[in-house]
Structure formats: structure tokens, C-alpha cells
Design a protein around this motif. Sequence first.
Motif, mmCIF file in Angstrom:
data_model
loop_
_atom_site.group_PDB
_atom_site.id
_atom_site.type_symbol
_atom_site.label_atom_id
_atom_site.label_comp_id
_atom_site.label_asym_id
_atom_site.label_seq_id
_atom_site.Cartn_x
_atom_site.Cartn_y
_atom_site.Cartn_z
ATOM 1 N N UNK A 1 43.088 55.187 43.297
ATOM 2 C CA UNK A 1 43.616 54.280 42.116
ATOM 3 C C UNK A 1 45.304 54.727 41.517
ATOM 4 N N UNK B 1 43.449 54.442 51.808
ATOM 5 C CA UNK B 1 42.093 54.442 52.671
ATOM 6 C C UNK B 1 41.278 55.972 52.724
ATOM 7 N N UNK C 1 39.082 57.235 42.488
ATOM 8 C CA UNK C 1 39.123 58.045 41.490
ATOM 9 C C UNK C 1 41.080 58.271 42.258
ATOM 10 N N UNK D 1 50.544 53.798 33.788
ATOM 11 C CA UNK D 1 50.285 52.685 32.865
ATOM 12 C C UNK D 1 50.809 51.706 32.530
ATOM 13 N N UNK E 1 35.491 38.284 36.589
ATOM 14 C CA UNK E 1 36.834 38.714 36.531
ATOM 15 C C UNK E 1 37.428 38.709 37.629
ATOM 16 N N UNK F 1 39.790 55.191 35.913
ATOM 17 C CA UNK F 1 39.558 56.941 35.762
ATOM 18 C C UNK F 1 40.475 57.645 34.889
ATOM 19 N N UNK G 1 29.277 31.675 51.012
ATOM 20 C CA UNK G 1 30.877 32.286 51.280
ATOM 21 C C UNK G 1 30.894 32.890 52.601
ATOM 22 N N UNK H 1 38.620 48.288 39.265
ATOM 23 C CA UNK H 1 39.496 48.676 39.024
ATOM 24 C C UNK H 1 40.696 49.011 39.869
ATOM 25 N N UNK I 1 39.508 56.299 60.956
ATOM 26 C CA UNK I 1 39.888 57.398 59.834
ATOM 27 C C UNK I 1 39.065 58.529 60.594
ATOM 28 N N UNK J 1 44.302 33.733 52.038
ATOM 29 C CA UNK J 1 43.228 33.083 52.263
ATOM 30 C C UNK J 1 42.125 34.825 52.084
ATOM 31 N N UNK K 1 35.754 33.238 45.983
ATOM 32 C CA UNK K 1 34.528 32.332 46.471
ATOM 33 C C UNK K 1 33.377 33.285 46.716
ATOM 34 N N UNK K 2 33.468 34.117 47.035
ATOM 35 C CA UNK K 2 32.485 35.687 47.303
ATOM 36 C C UNK K 2 31.795 35.885 45.928
ATOM 37 N N UNK K 3 30.137 35.267 46.440
ATOM 38 C CA UNK K 3 29.756 35.641 44.889
ATOM 39 C C UNK K 3 29.286 37.098 45.258
ATOM 40 N N UNK L 1 43.867 65.085 39.700
ATOM 41 C CA UNK L 1 42.422 64.455 40.763
ATOM 42 C C UNK L 1 42.070 65.035 41.704
ATOM 43 N N UNK M 1 34.468 23.177 42.808
ATOM 44 C CA UNK M 1 33.250 23.559 43.703
ATOM 45 C C UNK M 1 31.960 24.122 41.869
ATOM 46 N N UNK N 1 46.808 43.380 54.837
ATOM 47 C CA UNK N 1 45.425 43.773 55.241
ATOM 48 C C UNK N 1 44.966 44.683 54.858
ATOM 49 N N UNK N 2 45.531 45.953 54.580
ATOM 50 C CA UNK N 2 45.665 47.057 53.994
ATOM 51 C C UNK N 2 44.951 47.382 52.741
#
Lengths: 747, 434
Positions: free
Chosen positions: A288, A280, A285, A566, A358, B45, B383, A321, B197, A344, A351-353, B78, A391, A310-311
Motif C-alpha cells: 500500500x 509484487x 499492507x 495521506x 465500489x 492499513x 465477463x 485499498x 518471482x 480495456x 463488468x467483472x462481477x 511495516x 447492462x 500491466x503491473x
Amino acid sequence: MSSSRVIKSFRQLLNESKEQSRRRLVIEQIISAMSLGVNLSPLFADMVKAAQTTDLVQKKMIYLYICKYAEENKELLILSTGTFQRDCQSQDPLVRGLSLRSMSSLMNKELVEYMAREIKKGLMDRSNYVRRIAVLATVKLFRVSPELVLDTEIEKKLYSMIAEVDPYVSINSVVALNEILASKGGISITQKIIIHLLKRFHEFTHWGQSIVLGLVANYAPQSEQECLQILNLLDNYLKSGNTSVILSVSKVFINLINDLPNLRNQIYDRIKNPLITLVSCSGDEMAYPVLKHIYLIATQLPNLFANEASRFFIKGSDPTYLQEIKIDILCEIVNKQNFKQIIFALASYVINSSLNEHISSYCIRAIGKIASQLSSYFDMVIDYLMEFIELDIPHIVEASMIILKDVIRLFPEQSLEIVLPELKRLSEIIHTEEAKVSLIWILGEYGEKIDEGPYILEKFVETFSEESSEKIKLELLTSVLKMFFKRPPESKKMLGVILHEATENSNEPDVIDRGLFYYRLISTDINKTKSIVLSEKENFTRFTENDPLELFEILMDEFNTFSVVYKKPYEQFKRIIHKNEEEEEEEDDDSSTDSSSFSEEELLDQIQQNVNGLDINQQNQSQSQNQQNSQEEQEIELEPKFNLEPSEFQNKWMNSSHNLNFDFELDEELDKESFEEILKENNFQVMASGLIQSTIKIFCYGKDISSNQIGLFQLLITGVNVKLNAKGTNPQFLKLFAEYIATVLTE
Amino acid sequence: MISGILFINELGKVLISRIYRQDITISFIDQFKIKVLAAKKTTNPIKHVEGTTFCFRRIGSFFIVAVTKKNINAALVFEFLNTIIEIFKGYFGEKFNENTIRTNFSLVYELLDEIIDFGYPQTTETDILKLYITRENQRQTKKSKESVKQISIKATGVIGWRQEGLKYSRNEVFLDIVENLHFLVSNSGKFLKSDVFGEIIMKSRLSGMPDCKLGLNDKVLLDKRSGGKRTKMKNTRGGNTPIVIDDVTFHQCVKLSKFDTDRSISFVPPDGEFQCASYRVTENVKKPFKVIPIVKERGAITVDVKVTVISLFSENLFAKNTVVRIPTPPNTAECVITTQTGKAKYDPQINCIVWSIKRFQGKEELSLSAEVNLIRGKQSVWSRPPISLDFTIPSYTSSGLRVRYLKVVEKSITEVVKWVRYLCVSKGTFQVRI
């Protein structure tokens, strides 16, 4: 290839410029031309000569130049050794360090003896700055001639230098040894070294700490006692502010688990919170690779993160990504307690537009994957899938149908109860290719269980000739044949139609072939055909696209490397050292000229003007020595009552020899009036202004008092983004002028 | 280790390439252009091409790229890129861009040479770097035996982040406690996610080598002090209520071993501004606002929205620049909005009613109601994304974290002026489901 005029002009400038500050400017120009990709190799001899300066700034730039073109000027290189050697004797440790670092970077066989001699001296130097450079230079020497380093004084010296007080020297010795001894498995990690390094761990920089931790991870502690000591000592560093250190500590901990299996859960518990916080608190970058590592741990210990689901919920602002990897993690940590919460969340992403297509397909696949893991909840999954299909959003329907098919393959009996009654309705609302293929497959496989099964298929057969998708046609052929053997009376006619259409009226060779193949099969032996088409299928519980469990075990060994990112062991992605390096080097030359998209004329102009601009300044202002070095410091001051007629302005605008485009951002949005006010306050004259949609357009000009230069410019302002197009006769002035405008507007 | 550092702009033009190890060639850099810049999909990245890894970060209109052939620790790469950016900001200002790089080629090269040698990161502390980097005539005029000696001392000193011999006539410390809220609240007001945070940012102008000690109302610490007796005494007095910190990280200068033994945060700070610590609190956090959303779909073409926002913090405080974004269905035609306070308008680009209140006093209740008219026609599912809030509340922390004391010990300092500020921030991360 080389731009001879540019070279000539530089050479002349180098010879002419006697004054230090002027020379410095010339050399700066050479370096920037070099960065633009101009081949300045022919200047080598001149530059080596210029290296005998006392000005450190020039020296640094010249050495940079020498390192860059050494390869092409091997025969001239020997000229430079004198300078290098002299600089290695300098009083100033910065000069000694610079010279040693540059000379060793040449990695040239001819110079190897000089190199070795200076490195040996460097290792004994009284300045730790020089010593730390000398230590790394040993690796470069090793690359050129290993025999001068391996099993020599130098190797022994390096071991002793680990104990040096200076943290940089100490760490560099570790990395140097590790590289030199790579073929023997790296530096020999003794208990003594580990204890020494861990004792002074807090002295090292984050980079140093990461390196030490890399060693500790490979160290096998002698006793359980020692394991615990290391564990306790490093535990603090999970609070380090540096991601690299935290991940490196985690790796050490994970490796220690092998020795302390009974502490396994506690150890993972220790690293859990820091990792979550990293996700968080770091930028996208950085998050990731951290998430990739969490994913890996989650594959080993799904329950560790189960309460933290939830995190890993995705945010609309996450790049794709991050969203993908978060969804992957959710799939791993799902269990009976958090199942509803996760499903959920995933369903709401579908459905979140505001999320892209993708990701919504990715979520549907994730839901399918979860169904395969937690079979007891498959009915809830099917409910969601059915909802998605209704939908009527093409990509969602497509993905949902495919997953629905897979869920049916996994749990045929239970899921068919829910799906079969809906098939007819589905067949009416589905339009996309893959979705249709999946539906037709379900019909062929299980369609006989409902009364209207054959009739739904028949609907598809009716439109067979208009169907453009080969995939659908092939699937339909197979499904109709299956249906024929299960419900012959209702399907006989349909089979005849489709075989006829496929063999006689199709354009696709595969469809024709498949049609003919079925036709011949049936006409040869109808019973055998039946047993082939309706052969028993094996039950399966796991999709092959799911990753093999062994993979993750290998990856745990390669924790905190790219392998985890990778999802491949290092063996699979490392490339065998190039066989034809020479070829590549040739390419190198070509591309360096190709990629530089400069025009020789322009560059020459620019260089000459840059240097000439200096002359003008010199004439204008006698004490301009400082200003040459830092032209940015020159102040522009505009004449308050300068005025141009519109026609004059237009004339100058059209005929200005130089043009400069410059984009910048404002701190806050302003309206047109306030812009004009600001400009006027600073003695700019506004020629014209207007508003085109939401873009403000302003034409402006100004005259600098000290240089008598006139600058014209146009501003295009959209929100906080400003595009500046300035015109004038002197590029040097133009640059200052543009920067001045930018500072006026941003302040 | 790192084989090279590149600066490439969006168009694929290489601004700077500094190659440290000869295992990569310039021509290979083209692969970055082909595989990353020219790729249609935005890639992650970390990109792998034929045994070479590119790690990159975008800054404005260009990319800073680290290239390596080894299978190394991605986080280190990074962290290093981030450090380079910080260093460059120090030298070229916050908003350095392509032009700054172009006009400062040689300084950039100088920096890239000092901070990394043969692919291994070296000195990256800005203060220490200044001793090696010789811009302009500075060195020639000022260079003296003194400064040469300094280099040796500085680089050896255990305290790598602070120069010796600093002197200020007025000694000052500024402490900023900034908390970023990541809240997700259900429409009935229950917490679905409550992450705070926080950062403790210290800016100091102190002479000599001061030893600083920072005391917080951290539960573990207070428990330890009182031998665990106080655990059950809740809410004693405002600032002293102990709070539970889930996780905390410190700047390199904080003595971690001391923190571990007695939970005291002691350190010798770097000069100027730095992030002393960052922490995460998820338990017993306070909501600064209560949001009551009522959203009713009236028929197929109208949605009635009523949002009430109540500030729960003390009336002596106020929130600055509060923005409430209330989402509306994607097929919204227009919104008829009524509110007494602040400005509100419908923004069709983000499909939201944007309601902004410049100054939101504590213990105040504001509401907005709107009639949202939809475009008839294709009915798609809405939604119902959450309402999100932006705000900044000075002198308020959601976690309740307070600085109990800050001690500065240094022989040469007689008096220190201390400033402590608190700030609670949400940038759309305070969300309420509707």
C-alpha cells in the motif's frame, strides 16, 4: 476503582512466597492481571521491595510494573531509587542496561539527578549494550530537563559516540542528537559525519540504514562529484531486501536530482524496477505505501511507468485499498500508446462481477478522468459508457450516467453527436436517482437539439407527482424551464403543469420555493428570466476535484513519509500539541477501568486457582520445580480404558464448574470417521458424534492418569476450523487438556 | 518514531499495549477501536486520527498495531511489524494466536523491550536476541562470564546475523529455488503478462564463520566472464543458458559491493534458514503448461467447454496437485463433465469447474469437456474471467535459473553436503483468458 480483594490476595502471595520459582509465578500473575487492565497500583511498595531479587526474569517484570504505575505512586518512587542504583552497579551488563532503561523511562522530575548521574556513567560503560541504552536515555533526560543535556558534556559526548565501533551505539547517538536538537533543526549534518556513516553503511541494521539515509536525504553535498559518489554508493542498496531501505534510498536519489538535473531521467529509471518488484513481492499492507509512492512519482513523470501498465492491473484477491490506488496509478500513466490496454482493463473490471460495486464505480470514474486527459479518445470512452448503461446494473448505470454528463460538459460538440440520438432510449432504461438527474440535466442543457427532446422531458413531468426524489424534482424544474425558453411551443404546457405541481402539490419546501421563485421570475420579466436561465457558460478543461499540481510538488519534498500516503502535506494533518493534557490523563484513568471487561470475582478465582493449582502439583510431584515455571511442558497421558456412562457424562457436562473455548485450524480436512479414529488412538473416548450439514459434531472425554482429572469436550468441525468447548473442574488442567486435544488433532 | 505497539483482538480488547513514548495515552487507543475495528468499510492499513497514525496488520483473529505521532517512513513501520511477527513465530511457533499471547505475557513484554527502545528499533536478529532474553532458569544456571562476554562481542561484531563458535559434526547446506509464476496468457497462447518471482532460500548447518559464494547462470555475469563474446550463442546447453534477471534483492548478509563489481553473490550466512535473495524475471520465461480453451455459447442456455492442458516440461518431471479452475457463467445450473484423468466437479460457490490432477506427467496432454446448463431467465453479461491453474513442479524453473556452483570456505570445515532443489509454483496466478 481498585479491586481490593485481588490486591490483598496478591500481597499475601508475595509475602508468603519465599521460593524463587514460586515468586516468579506470582509476579507473572500480577503482570498478566495488569495487562488485563486491573489497577494494581496499590501493590507498588510491595513490588519495589520484591525488586531486590537476583532473578533477572522477575526483575524485568517488576521494572515493567514500576514503569507502569510510577505516575500514580510518585511519593513512593523514591523507594525504588536504591534498587535502581544498586542494579546500575551490577556485574551483569543485562542488569545494568535494564535498570538504566527502566529508570530513564520513568521520566520523573524527582529522580532527575539520579538519572543524570547514572546516564553519564552509562555512557562510559564498558559494555556496548549498556552504552546504547544510555545514549537513548539521554533523550528521555532531555524531555524531563533539557538544560541537563543541551550544550553540555553529554551533547559533546554523543557527537563523539557516533564514531564508536558498535553499530547500535553509533546509530542511537545519531537519533538521540537528532531529537535533542530538534528545535535547532536536528543534528548538524556535516560532511565528516556523512562520510563516516556511509563508509560503514553495511554494518548497520536495516533500521540503522533507514535512519542514516534519512540524514543523507537532508544533506547538501558540496560538489557534483560528491553527489555522484553518494549516488554510486547507495545504488547497491536498491537491491536491499528491506522495503524501508529501498524507499529511503529512493528519497535520497530524488533529492539529489535537484543538484543533478541532467541525470533526472536516469535516476528515476534506477528506482523504477525496485519499486515495481516491491509491489509484487510484499504483503498487502506493505504494498500500500509503496503504491502510494509510485502514484506520486507517476504524477511527476507519467511516462516512467507507462510501459509497465500491466503491473498495476488489479487482482481479485487484492483488498479494496490496493485496487483503488492501482486504478489511480493507471489513470496517471495513461498515454497514447497504452490507452487501449488500460481502458480495456478498466472496462473489464467494471463488468467483472467478482469485484465489489465500489470498485466498478471507481473504474467508471477513472475512465471519465482518462477521457478528460486524452481528449482525442473521448469517443471510445463514450462507447464504453453507453455499453455500461445498457447492462442495466443499477450502480454501473448510475456511475456511467454521471461520467457521461461530465464528458459532455468537457467536449460538448463532439460527444453530443453520439449521445443525443440515444437519449430517448436511455430515458427508458434508467431507473436510479443520480442517473436520472444526470439525464435530465443533459436534456435541459442540450435537449432542444433533438426533435423529441421536449417530449422525453414531458414523460418525466407526467410522473412528477409520484416522484419521491427531491433531487430529481429540482433538476426537472430547472430543465423544463430551460427547455421552455428554447422550444416554447412544445414546452409551454409542460411548464404550466410542473409549476403547478411543484407549488401546489409538493411536500418538499425546497421544491415549492424553487417553483414559486421561477413562477415569480417569469411573471415579472420574461426576457430577463431567459437571459438568466440561459446564461453563457464558461468552457472548462479541468475538474476541480482533480488535485492541484502544486500539492504533488510539496509531497515530493516529503517523500517517504505518511504525507504521501495521506496525500496531504504534514502541515495539514499534524495536530497541535494538546492544550489540556491533564484532562486527557483523567480520561485515561476512567477508560482503563472501563475497557477492562473482567469480573473481579472471576479474576480472583483464576488467580487463586492458578497459584493453588501449583500447590497441588507440588504435592503430587516432589521434583516439580521446573514444572511450575513451564506448565505447558506438563504432559497429559490418558487412561486407556476409562469409561463413563452416558448419564454420568451428561451430568458432568451440565455441572462442570469450568468451561473453556478454544478455536484452532487443522492442516487438512478430515472426515468424521478419521477424527474418531485419531481420538480413539489417543485414548479419548467418544461419547457421541454426528453430522449437521457440513459441520461434524463430536462429544468426547478422557481421564488424565497423573492428575486423575476428567475432561469433557465437544468439537465442532467445519472444514479446517475447529471449535473446541471443554469442561472440567480445574481450569489449569482444562487448559492443558484443550492444548493436548489441539496437538493431537493437528498432528 | 514508534510511540507504542499494541495487540488488539477483533473485539477491540487490548491484549498487550507497550507504550514507549509518552506522547500517546492509553485512552487514545480507543480511537483505533472506533475508527478501524468498528468501521463498516474495510479501511486501508494506515489510519490517521487526530495527528496520530495507526499502522496495522492482521494476524488471524487479532491485530498488531504500531502507533506514532511523527510523520515517519511507513515502510519502516511495516517492515518492523513484519519483523515482530517473524520473531514471535520463532518463539511461539508458526501458528501463534491470541491464546499464545495471553499465556506468554511476560515473554512478550520482554521481547518488546529488547527489540525497541524509546520507539527506535534495536536488535531484531533472533540469534542475537536469544542472548538478551532470559526465559526460565536458563540464565541462572548457565550464566557465566563466557556468555556475558559473548553479548559484548555479538552485539559489536560486524556480522550481526550470526553467532560465533557454532559447531556441527555434519556440515550441510540446502538451497531451495522457488519460483512463483504470475502469468496471464491470451486464449491463443500469447503472453499478456509473464512475471516470475523467485526466491533463493538457504538453510545451512555450518560450523564457524563460513564464506559462501553462489554462482548463477545470470546473463550479466556470464557475459562479463567471457568478455561479452557469448551473448549471441543462444541455447548452448540446458543449465548454462544465461538468463536475464530484471531485478534482484538480497538478504542483508550478501556483500552488495561485491555483487556490483563482479556480480558474485558472496556472504556469511545466518545459521538456519533465511531468504538469501529474491528476483524477478520477465523475459524468455518458459510456460510449463499450454492451455487450449474452447468455450462456445450454444443458444441462451448452454455453454460448451473443452479445455486441453498440455504439459511442456520434460517427461522425467511431473507436476503435483494440479488444479484447473474453469469459470462458468454466474447463472450455471449444472455441469455435465467428462474427463479421463483426475477428478472434476462444479463448485457453485466460486462458479467454476474444479478439475484436479494429482500427478501430471511431463509431455502429456489431458483434456476435459463439459456441457454447462444455465438457468433460464434474467440474462446478465458474463465477463468471462480467466482460467486459473494451481500446481507445484519440483526440479523445474520457469526462468531457467540454475545454480552453477556453491562454494563454502571455512577453515574448520572439511566436507560440506550440498542439496539444491528447484520448485515452480502457481497458486491460481497462472491464468489463461477464455
